[in-house]
Scaffold this motif. Structure first.
Motif, mmCIF file in Angstrom:
data_model
loop_
_atom_site.group_PDB
_atom_site.id
_atom_site.type_symbol
_atom_site.label_atom_id
_atom_site.label_comp_id
_atom_site.label_asym_id
_atom_site.label_seq_id
_atom_site.Cartn_x
_atom_site.Cartn_y
_atom_site.Cartn_z
ATOM 1 N N ALA A 1 -5.351 11.148 10.194
ATOM 2 C CA ALA A 1 -4.251 10.294 9.730
ATOM 3 C C ALA A 1 -4.743 8.881 9.432
ATOM 4 C CB ALA A 1 -3.154 10.243 10.795
ATOM 5 N N LEU A 2 -3.970 8.179 8.632
ATOM 6 C CA LEU A 2 -4.202 6.754 8.389
ATOM 7 C C LEU A 2 -3.538 5.990 9.527
ATOM 8 C CD1 LEU A 2 -5.092 4.498 6.348
ATOM 9 C CD2 LEU A 2 -2.749 4.580 5.524
ATOM 10 N N TYR A 3 -4.213 4.989 10.049
ATOM 11 C CA TYR A 3 -3.676 4.199 11.154
ATOM 12 C C TYR A 3 -3.320 2.805 10.671
ATOM 13 C CZ TYR A 3 -4.848 7.678 14.653
ATOM 14 O OH TYR A 3 -4.879 8.820 15.396
ATOM 15 N N ASN B 1 0.839 -1.204 0.000
ATOM 16 C CA ASN B 1 0.000 0.000 0.000
ATOM 17 C C ASN B 1 0.870 1.249 0.000
ATOM 18 O OD1 ASN B 1 -1.973 -1.912 0.420
ATOM 19 N ND2 ASN B 1 -3.040 -0.720 1.937
ATOM 20 N N PHE B 2 0.365 2.296 -0.644
ATOM 21 C CA PHE B 2 1.023 3.593 -0.660
ATOM 22 C C PHE B 2 0.041 4.618 -0.121
ATOM 23 C CE2 PHE B 2 2.927 1.038 -3.908
ATOM 24 C CZ PHE B 2 4.281 1.234 -3.675
ATOM 25 N N HIS B 3 0.485 5.388 0.827
ATOM 26 C CA HIS B 3 -0.342 6.446 1.414
ATOM 27 C C HIS B 3 0.383 7.761 1.165
ATOM 28 C CE1 HIS B 3 -2.901 8.675 4.074
ATOM 29 N NE2 HIS B 3 -1.928 8.922 4.928
ATOM 30 N N ILE B 4 -0.177 8.580 0.283
ATOM 31 C CA ILE B 4 0.431 9.861 -0.060
ATOM 32 C C ILE B 4 -0.617 10.948 0.190
ATOM 33 C CG2 ILE B 4 1.590 11.211 -1.844
ATOM 34 C CD1 ILE B 4 2.188 8.447 -3.187
ATOM 35 N N PRO B 5 -0.620 11.494 1.395
ATOM 36 C CA PRO B 5 -1.647 12.489 1.737
ATOM 37 C C PRO B 5 -1.452 13.812 1.004
ATOM 38 C CG PRO B 5 -0.085 12.222 3.533
ATOM 39 C CD PRO B 5 0.285 11.218 2.493
ATOM 40 N N THR C 1 2.341 12.957 8.857
ATOM 41 C CA THR C 1 3.197 13.701 7.932
ATOM 42 C C THR C 1 3.050 15.188 8.216
ATOM 43 O OG1 THR C 1 1.468 13.871 6.255
ATOM 44 C CG2 THR C 1 2.954 11.999 6.076
ATOM 45 N N LYS C 2 4.132 15.917 7.994
ATOM 46 C CA LYS C 2 4.089 17.367 8.174
ATOM 47 C C LYS C 2 4.062 18.086 6.842
ATOM 48 C CE LYS C 2 6.383 17.490 12.627
ATOM 49 N NZ LYS C 2 7.510 18.011 13.397
ATOM 50 N N SER C 3 4.556 17.422 5.795
ATOM 51 C CA SER C 3 4.657 18.062 4.486
ATOM 52 C C SER C 3 3.768 17.368 3.469
ATOM 53 C CB SER C 3 6.098 18.023 3.994
ATOM 54 O OG SER C 3 6.935 18.716 4.869
ATOM 55 N N VAL C 4 3.186 18.138 2.596
ATOM 56 C CA VAL C 4 2.342 17.618 1.528
ATOM 57 C C VAL C 4 3.196 16.794 0.564
ATOM 58 C CG1 VAL C 4 0.897 18.295 -0.412
ATOM 59 C CG2 VAL C 4 0.768 19.558 1.736
ATOM 60 N N GLY C 5 2.677 15.647 0.140
ATOM 61 C CA GLY C 5 3.361 14.818 -0.844
ATOM 62 C C GLY C 5 4.304 13.797 -0.260
ATOM 63 N N LEU C 6 4.645 13.903 1.018
ATOM 64 C CA LEU C 6 5.470 12.875 1.656
ATOM 65 C C LEU C 6 4.534 11.768 2.107
ATOM 66 C CD1 LEU C 6 7.944 14.953 3.821
ATOM 67 C CD2 LEU C 6 8.311 13.970 1.566
ATOM 68 N N GLY C 7 4.936 10.542 1.909
ATOM 69 C CA GLY C 7 4.020 9.460 2.244
ATOM 70 C C GLY C 7 4.721 8.211 2.722
ATOM 71 N N PHE C 8 3.987 7.118 2.682
ATOM 72 C CA PHE C 8 4.440 5.850 3.228
ATOM 73 C C PHE C 8 4.121 4.720 2.258
ATOM 74 C CE2 PHE C 8 3.147 8.621 6.670
ATOM 75 C CZ PHE C 8 4.182 8.502 7.585
ATOM 76 N N SER C 9 4.946 3.681 2.293
ATOM 77 C CA SER C 9 4.583 2.414 1.682
ATOM 78 C C SER C 9 4.576 1.416 2.843
ATOM 79 C CB SER C 9 5.572 2.007 0.599
ATOM 80 O OG SER C 9 6.837 1.756 1.118
ATOM 81 N N PHE C 10 3.576 0.548 2.880
ATOM 82 C CA PHE C 10 3.455 -0.371 4.014
ATOM 83 C C PHE C 10 2.699 -1.623 3.618
ATOM 84 C CE2 PHE C 10 -0.174 2.388 4.075
ATOM 85 C CZ PHE C 10 -1.234 1.597 4.483
ATOM 86 N N ASP C 11 2.800 -2.614 4.462
ATOM 87 C CA ASP C 11 2.156 -3.922 4.250
ATOM 88 C C ASP C 11 0.697 -3.830 4.686
ATOM 89 O OD1 ASP C 11 1.367 -6.550 4.111
ATOM 90 O OD2 ASP C 11 2.859 -7.303 5.498
ATOM 91 N N GLY C 12 -0.137 -3.253 3.847
ATOM 92 C CA GLY C 12 -1.551 -3.093 4.173
ATOM 93 C C GLY C 12 -2.330 -4.380 4.068
#
Length: 103
Positions: free
Chosen positions: A72-74, A59-63, A89-100
């Protein structure tokens, strides 16, 4: 970046054929895109495996806005722990990849 992450985590199966240097990526034909507006509720805590996604799902979460608290996504720190924590996240466009699929 994603390719090197996949290589480090040994996500690819190497075979002994002449095609072994080629890597085949698979992706969801119709990706799930969720846009949650202020004041709306998204789906509750879940693992994508329960919704029929494969174990290898990443999964990719890019707020689009900074995330914290209830916007936030938990996710879990490990499958089954149910120790949900916010992906902040504090900045727009920074995100996460995770084992959703499992967390």
């Amino acid at each position: 970046l994603l390719h090197s992450l996949a290589m480090v985590q040994k996500m690819f199966i190497e075979n002994e054929t002449s095609e072994s240097s080629k890597i085949c990526y698979r992706y969801q034909a119709f990706p799930c895109l969720r846009v949650i507006r202020p004041g709306e509720f998204s789906i509750g805590p879940h693992c994508d495996l329960a919704d029929g996604h494969s174990m290898g799902n990443i999964n990719f979460h890019i707020p689009l806005t900074p995330t914290f608290g209830t916007n936030a996504l938990y996710t879990e720190s490990h499958p089954g722990r149910e120790d949900w924590h916010a992906l902040k996240t504090k900045s727009v466009g920074l995100g996460f990849s995770f084992d959703g699929a499992r967390c």
